[in-house]
Design a protein around this motif. Structure first.
Motif, PDB file in Angstrom:
ATOM      1  N   PHE A 252      14.370  10.084   3.539  1.00  0.00           N
ATOM      2  CA  PHE A 252      13.795   9.625   2.916  1.00  0.00           C
ATOM      3  C   PHE A 252      11.980  11.270   3.528  1.00  0.00           C
ATOM      4  O   PHE A 252      11.535  11.032   2.668  1.00  0.00           O
ATOM      5  N   HIS A 253      12.578  11.871   4.252  1.00  0.00           N
ATOM      6  CA  HIS A 253      11.542  13.138   4.016  1.00  0.00           C
ATOM      7  C   HIS A 253      11.838  14.272   3.348  1.00  0.00           C
ATOM      8  O   HIS A 253      11.230  14.925   2.977  1.00  0.00           O
ATOM      9  N   SER A 254      12.942  14.272   2.335  1.00  0.00           N
ATOM     10  CA  SER A 254      13.389  14.843   1.277  1.00  0.00           C
ATOM     11  C   SER A 254      12.365  14.768   0.394  1.00  0.00           C
ATOM     12  O   SER A 254      12.449  13.504   0.279  1.00  0.00           O
ATOM     13  N   GLN A 255      12.868  15.037  -0.755  1.00  0.00           N
ATOM     14  CA  GLN A 255      12.201  15.086  -2.267  1.00  0.00           C
ATOM     15  C   GLN A 255      12.733  14.078  -2.770  1.00  0.00           C
ATOM     16  O   GLN A 255      11.750  13.217  -2.897  1.00  0.00           O
ATOM     17  N   LYS A 256      13.552  13.994  -3.119  1.00  0.00           N
ATOM     18  CA  LYS A 256      14.284  12.311  -3.624  1.00  0.00           C
ATOM     19  C   LYS A 256      14.163  11.385  -2.641  1.00  0.00           C
ATOM     20  O   LYS A 256      13.190  10.003  -3.471  1.00  0.00           O
ATOM     21  N   GLY A 257      14.087  11.060  -1.258  1.00  0.00           N
ATOM     22  CA  GLY A 257      13.461  10.251  -0.624  1.00  0.00           C
ATOM     23  C   GLY A 257      11.417  10.395  -0.518  1.00  0.00           C
ATOM     24  O   GLY A 257      11.521   8.475  -0.974  1.00  0.00           O
ATOM     25  N   GLN A 258      11.122  10.861  -0.546  1.00  0.00           N
ATOM     26  CA  GLN A 258       9.503  11.098  -1.342  1.00  0.00           C
ATOM     27  C   GLN A 258       9.251  10.106  -2.724  1.00  0.00           C
ATOM     28  O   GLN A 258       8.647  10.022  -3.092  1.00  0.00           O
ATOM     29  N   GLN A 259      10.238  11.171  -3.767  1.00  0.00           N
ATOM     30  CA  GLN A 259      10.374  10.965  -5.126  1.00  0.00           C
ATOM     31  C   GLN A 259      11.116   9.534  -5.934  1.00  0.00           C
ATOM     32  O   GLN A 259      11.022   9.298  -6.551  1.00  0.00           O
ATOM     33  N   TYR A 260      11.987   8.800  -5.192  1.00  0.00           N
ATOM     34  CA  TYR A 260      12.627   8.472  -5.506  1.00  0.00           C
ATOM     35  C   TYR A 260      11.876   6.417  -6.289  1.00  0.00           C
ATOM     36  O   TYR A 260      12.566   6.392  -7.338  1.00  0.00           O
ATOM     37  N   VAL A 261      11.092   6.385  -5.597  1.00  0.00           N
ATOM     38  CA  VAL A 261      10.104   5.544  -6.758  1.00  0.00           C
ATOM     39  C   VAL A 261       8.608   6.070  -7.070  1.00  0.00           C
ATOM     40  O   VAL A 261       8.051   6.966  -6.068  1.00  0.00           O
ATOM     41  N   ILE A 262       7.593   6.566  -7.770  1.00  0.00           N
ATOM     42  CA  ILE A 262       6.197   6.613  -8.084  1.00  0.00           C
ATOM     43  C   ILE A 262       5.507   6.029  -6.930  1.00  0.00           C
ATOM     44  O   ILE A 262       5.405   4.795  -6.748  1.00  0.00           O
ATOM     45  N   HIS A 263       4.472   6.809  -7.113  1.00  0.00           N
ATOM     46  CA  HIS A 263       3.890   6.168  -6.064  1.00  0.00           C
ATOM     47  C   HIS A 263       3.731   6.110  -4.595  1.00  0.00           C
ATOM     48  O   HIS A 263       2.553   5.020  -4.163  1.00  0.00           O
ATOM     49  N   THR A 264       4.971   6.676  -4.562  1.00  0.00           N
ATOM     50  CA  THR A 264       4.812   6.339  -2.453  1.00  0.00           C
ATOM     51  C   THR A 264       3.708   6.656  -2.417  1.00  0.00           C
ATOM     52  O   THR A 264       3.558   8.170  -2.029  1.00  0.00           O
ATOM     53  N   PRO A 265       3.741   6.446  -0.652  1.00  0.00           N
ATOM     54  CA  PRO A 265       2.189   6.986  -0.469  1.00  0.00           C
ATOM     55  C   PRO A 265       1.682   8.021   0.597  1.00  0.00           C
ATOM     56  O   PRO A 265       3.636   7.856   1.283  1.00  0.00           O
ATOM     57  N   SER A 266       1.610   8.812   0.276  1.00  0.00           N
ATOM     58  CA  SER A 266       1.689   9.591   1.730  1.00  0.00           C
ATOM     59  C   SER A 266       1.238   9.890   2.934  1.00  0.00           C
ATOM     60  O   SER A 266       0.335   8.840   3.097  1.00  0.00           O
ATOM     61  N   ILE A 267       1.685  10.817   3.710  1.00  0.00           N
ATOM     62  CA  ILE A 267       1.602  10.639   5.199  1.00  0.00           C
ATOM     63  C   ILE A 267       1.078  11.681   5.807  1.00  0.00           C
ATOM     64  O   ILE A 267       2.037  12.169   5.365  1.00  0.00           O
ATOM     65  N   ALA A 268      -0.208  11.934   6.383  1.00  0.00           N
ATOM     66  CA  ALA A 268       0.207  12.927   7.687  1.00  0.00           C
ATOM     67  C   ALA A 268      -0.357  12.805   8.557  1.00  0.00           C
ATOM     68  O   ALA A 268      -0.091  12.037   9.306  1.00  0.00           O
ATOM     69  N   LEU A 269      -0.273  13.963   9.535  1.00  0.00           N
ATOM     70  CA  LEU A 269      -0.208  13.718  11.035  1.00  0.00           C
ATOM     71  C   LEU A 269      -1.751  13.684  11.379  1.00  0.00           C
ATOM     72  O   LEU A 269      -3.017  14.566  10.815  1.00  0.00           O
ATOM     73  N   GLY A 270      -1.740  12.622  12.521  1.00  0.00           N
ATOM     74  CA  GLY A 270      -2.902  12.728  12.701  1.00  0.00           C
ATOM     75  C   GLY A 270      -3.656  14.209  13.740  1.00  0.00           C
ATOM     76  O   GLY A 270      -2.789  15.070  14.141  1.00  0.00           O
ATOM     77  N   PRO A 271      -4.657  14.557  14.398  1.00  0.00           N
ATOM     78  CA  PRO A 271      -4.848  15.379  15.105  1.00  0.00           C
ATOM     79  C   PRO A 271      -3.960  15.202  16.627  1.00  0.00           C
ATOM     80  O   PRO A 271      -3.831  14.793  16.537  1.00  0.00           O
ATOM     81  N   GLY A 272      -3.753  17.013  16.533  1.00  0.00           N
ATOM     82  CA  GLY A 272      -3.280  16.994  17.525  1.00  0.00           C
ATOM     83  C   GLY A 272      -1.961  17.544  17.334  1.00  0.00           C
ATOM     84  O   GLY A 272      -0.828  17.472  18.624  1.00  0.00           O
ATOM     85  N   CYS A 273      -1.139  16.732  16.499  1.00  0.00           N
ATOM     86  CA  CYS A 273       0.077  16.285  16.066  1.00  0.00           C
ATOM     87  C   CYS A 273       0.850  17.878  15.005  1.00  0.00           C
ATOM     88  O   CYS A 273       1.753  17.689  14.432  1.00  0.00           O
ATOM     89  N   GLU A 274      -0.155  19.014  14.558  1.00  0.00           N
ATOM     90  CA  GLU A 274       0.311  20.034  13.103  1.00  0.00           C
ATOM     91  C   GLU A 274       1.651  20.135  13.756  1.00  0.00           C
ATOM     92  O   GLU A 274       2.481  20.808  12.583  1.00  0.00           O
ATOM     93  N   HIS A 275       2.120  20.324  14.685  1.00  0.00           N
ATOM     94  CA  HIS A 275       3.602  21.091  15.445  1.00  0.00           C
ATOM     95  C   HIS A 275       4.697  19.852  14.801  1.00  0.00           C
ATOM     96  O   HIS A 275       5.691  20.778  14.552  1.00  0.00           O
ATOM     97  N   TYR A 276       4.495  18.999  14.626  1.00  0.00           N
ATOM     98  CA  TYR A 276       5.342  18.014  13.894  1.00  0.00           C
ATOM     99  C   TYR A 276       6.201  18.736  12.388  1.00  0.00           C
ATOM    100  O   TYR A 276       7.212  18.563  11.649  1.00  0.00           O
TER     101      TYR A 276
ATOM    102  N   LEU B 238       7.650   3.182   5.970  1.00  0.00           N
ATOM    103  CA  LEU B 238       6.775   3.609   5.037  1.00  0.00           C
ATOM    104  C   LEU B 238       7.912   3.660   3.530  1.00  0.00           C
ATOM    105  O   LEU B 238       6.849   3.057   2.819  1.00  0.00           O
ATOM    106  N   ARG B 239       8.475   4.311   3.591  1.00  0.00           N
ATOM    107  CA  ARG B 239       9.155   4.817   3.046  1.00  0.00           C
ATOM    108  C   ARG B 239      10.415   4.065   2.410  1.00  0.00           C
ATOM    109  O   ARG B 239       9.943   3.323   1.205  1.00  0.00           O
ATOM    110  N   ILE B 240      10.887   3.007   3.144  1.00  0.00           N
ATOM    111  CA  ILE B 240      12.069   1.992   2.141  1.00  0.00           C
ATOM    112  C   ILE B 240      11.092   0.473   1.785  1.00  0.00           C
ATOM    113  O   ILE B 240      11.859   0.294   1.051  1.00  0.00           O
ATOM    114  N   ALA B 241      10.073   0.358   2.515  1.00  0.00           N
ATOM    115  CA  ALA B 241       8.895  -0.890   2.118  1.00  0.00           C
ATOM    116  C   ALA B 241       8.349  -0.654   0.855  1.00  0.00           C
ATOM    117  O   ALA B 241       8.488  -1.909   0.238  1.00  0.00           O
ATOM    118  N   HIS B 242       8.047   0.783   0.388  1.00  0.00           N
ATOM    119  CA  HIS B 242       7.957   1.080  -0.892  1.00  0.00           C
ATOM    120  C   HIS B 242       8.754   0.472  -1.890  1.00  0.00           C
ATOM    121  O   HIS B 242       8.886   0.361  -3.515  1.00  0.00           O
TER     122      HIS B 242
END
Length: 543
Positions: A338-362, A383-387
């Motif tokens: 789901f993190h792949s380009q296909k997983g993120q774009q399989y259905v349009i308008h999939t929500p973007s997911i950002a990391l909170g402070p202190g987790c940038e190394h992820y 979030l990806r599969i729910a969309h």
């Protein structure tokens, strides 16, 4: 925020509280010191939900959580289609205080598994945050109520470190610079990890004309007169309740976060989370009840909405087969898909997911089996599969950014259904009756000759090429076999139809159970005898 220990827990707690209260949903994950207590608690395909609960209950009472991840997914107020994952990775360690001194088991394979993923055992043991369930907290409260905080303390400390501290203070007391306070840096690990109340108690009892103050890094000793000491003690009496509260808060530790979660009543997510749920209940709430139904009722009150991403992905594997995103339902594989380009774009308008402070190394690397990262992956996958599920049968022109409430509505049929591995059913239902088993009928294996004794290992060797099996010997010449799927059972029946040593058939309780068979025979004899008696009685009366 990663690597939260007892050293920074209090500082971070307000941030955790804010994230939980603002979150749309919260994903959890735990790492623990064992998976099964012994062979008797091993999972099998024969297990009913009640039997599995009983096995897990025995195991969980003997192991502990060493790390827990909490990812609070907050809707970005500046974007209609963006979530921020505030992720916290807590190291935990059981408390040692008064009557509470937890004993737990470590399973070698579990610790080796954690080592493989670079788990920091020093943080776990030296810096782990305390936690208590309700019964333990009550024990400690009773202990505090019947004892002076600085008198007659039962303890488990390094007495040599205490003696060294007392010697240092004694030298200072009889020196020439007692007009200046003595500051002792807590650079000795034994002092650093000794409860402050023990240090206060020892110093004040041994030296009646000093006063002590202690912070995180140092101990300050001041020489005072008798009158000043008395005045300070009177002032402290007024603050002892406050000190007891602070002490208890430090012992309750992570359980305060758990209580925030139960108060917030936000949807709680996990991946293959049955064991995790039982651990959360036992370690942070109450000891697990004997009754499986009571556990279900109580956990549902604590968390009205629980979502297991393992169950959802298993259930949607076939409907979404064409997407090629659910080849594996292991969490790491799902995240990668789901993190792949296909997983993120399989259905349009999939929500973007950002990391909170202190987790940038992820962003730079993945950290599998770090509880914080696993909780983040779980929320991300949901979030990806729910969309995808929400807009599965919707034209692309009608797909729009939507609320989390709509995602929850679209996945409602999977809510409160918890995956159960290697059992006679696929999932259990937290808020209702468990489903009827969809596993294939058991197989009955019998020796063709009485002289041939069955062995579980040999049967497993014969059958395992066709799928997962569990064997239960019922005597020297018979056994029950549970199979993981219908194809496995079908192939075994087909390929062992003419086996020279064993006969294999579908299990029939009426035919193969000695107890039922004997009961039927006894019932037949009894009914036959009753008929004979009635016939004899009627003939006697007519005569």
């Amino acid at each position: 925020m990663v690597g939260i220990t007892k050293a920074n827990f209090e500082d971070v707690f307000p941030t955790v509280e804010t994230a939980i209260r603002k979150a749309e949903f919260i994903a959890l994950d735990a790492e623990f010191t064992g998976l099964q207590l012994n062979k008797q608690t091993k999972s099998t395909l024969f297990d009913t939900s009640e039997e599995r609960y009983a096995k897990l209950r025995r195991t969980i009472s003997n192991i502990t959580i060493c790390q827990i991840g909490v990812s609070a997914f907050v809707k970005d107020p500046d974007s209609e289609n963006k979530y921020i994952a505030h992720t916290f990775n807590f190291y935990l360690y059981p408390p040692v205080f008064g009557p509470v001194d937890v004993r737990f088991t470590c399973q070698a394979s579990s610790l080796r598994f954690l080592c493989k993923y670079n788990f920091d055992f020093n943080k776990f043991i030296y810096d782990g945050i305390s936690y208590l369930n309700a019964e333990q907290e009550q024990q400690i409260q009773q202990y505090l109520d019947r004892k002076d905080l600085f008198q007659g303390v039962e303890r488990d400390v390094d007495e040599s470190a205490i003696q060294k501290l007392l010697s240092t203070v004694a030298e200072w007391m009889f020196g020439s610079e007692t007009d200046k306070p003595l500051e002792i840096v807590k650079d000795d690990e034994d002092l650093l990890y000794t409860q402050d109340y023990i240090l206060h108690s020892e110093l004040r009892n041994r030296f009646p004309d000093i006063w002590t103050t202690i912070d995180k890094t140092k101990i300050t000793i001041e020489k005072v007169g008798e009158e000043r000491r008395t005045a300070l003690e009177k002032e402290e009496v007024q603050s002892k309740e406050q000190q007891a509260t602070l002490l208890k808060n430090s012992l309750v530790g992570f359980s305060r976060v758990f209580r925030l979660l139960t108060e917030a009543k936000k949807p709680i997510l996990g991946h293959n989370m049955l064991m995790d749920l039982l651990l959360y209940y036992d370690k942070f709430h109450k000891y697990l009840p004997r009754s499986y139904k009571e556990f279900k009722s109580e956990i549902h009150k604590l968390f009205p909405v629980i979502i297991d991403t393992k169950h959802i992905t298993n259930a949607l594997r076939k409907p979404l087969e064409k997407t090629d995103l659910l080849k594996s339902t292991a969490l790491g594989s799902l995240y990668e898909a789901f993190h792949s380009q296909k997983g993120q774009q399989y259905v349009i308008h999939t929500p973007s997911i950002a990391l909170g402070p202190g987790c940038e190394h992820y962003l730079e690397a993945e950290f599998p089996h770090e509880a914080g990262f696993d909780s983040y992956m779980c929320g991300y996958v949901f979030l990806r599969i729910a969309h995808i599920e929400t807009f599965r049968d919707v034209l692309s022109t009608e797909v729009v950014p939507c609320s989390f409430r709509r995602y929850l509505h679209s996945t409602n049929e999977y809510v409160n259904k918890i995956n159960i591995i290697r059992a006679n059913l696929n999932y259990l239902s937290i808020d209702g009756e468990d489903p009827v088993s969809e596993r294939p009928d058991m197989l009955f294996v019998k020796s063709k000759k009485k002289s041939y004794k069955l062995e579980a290992g040999q049967i497993a060797q014969w059958f395992s090429p066709y799928g997962s099996v569990d064997i239960s010997l019922k005597g020297p010449n018979s056994a029950l076999v549970a199979t993981s799927h219908f194809g496995c059972a079908r192939d075994i029946l087909k390929n062992f139809k003419r086996h020279e040593k064993i006969a294999v058939s579908k299990y029939s309780m009426w035919k193969h159970s000695p107890v039922v068979r004997n009961a039927v025979i006894a019932g037949t004899l009894l009914s036959g005898g009753l008929c004979a008696w009635v016939l004899w009685s009627s003939r006697k009366q007519s005569a």
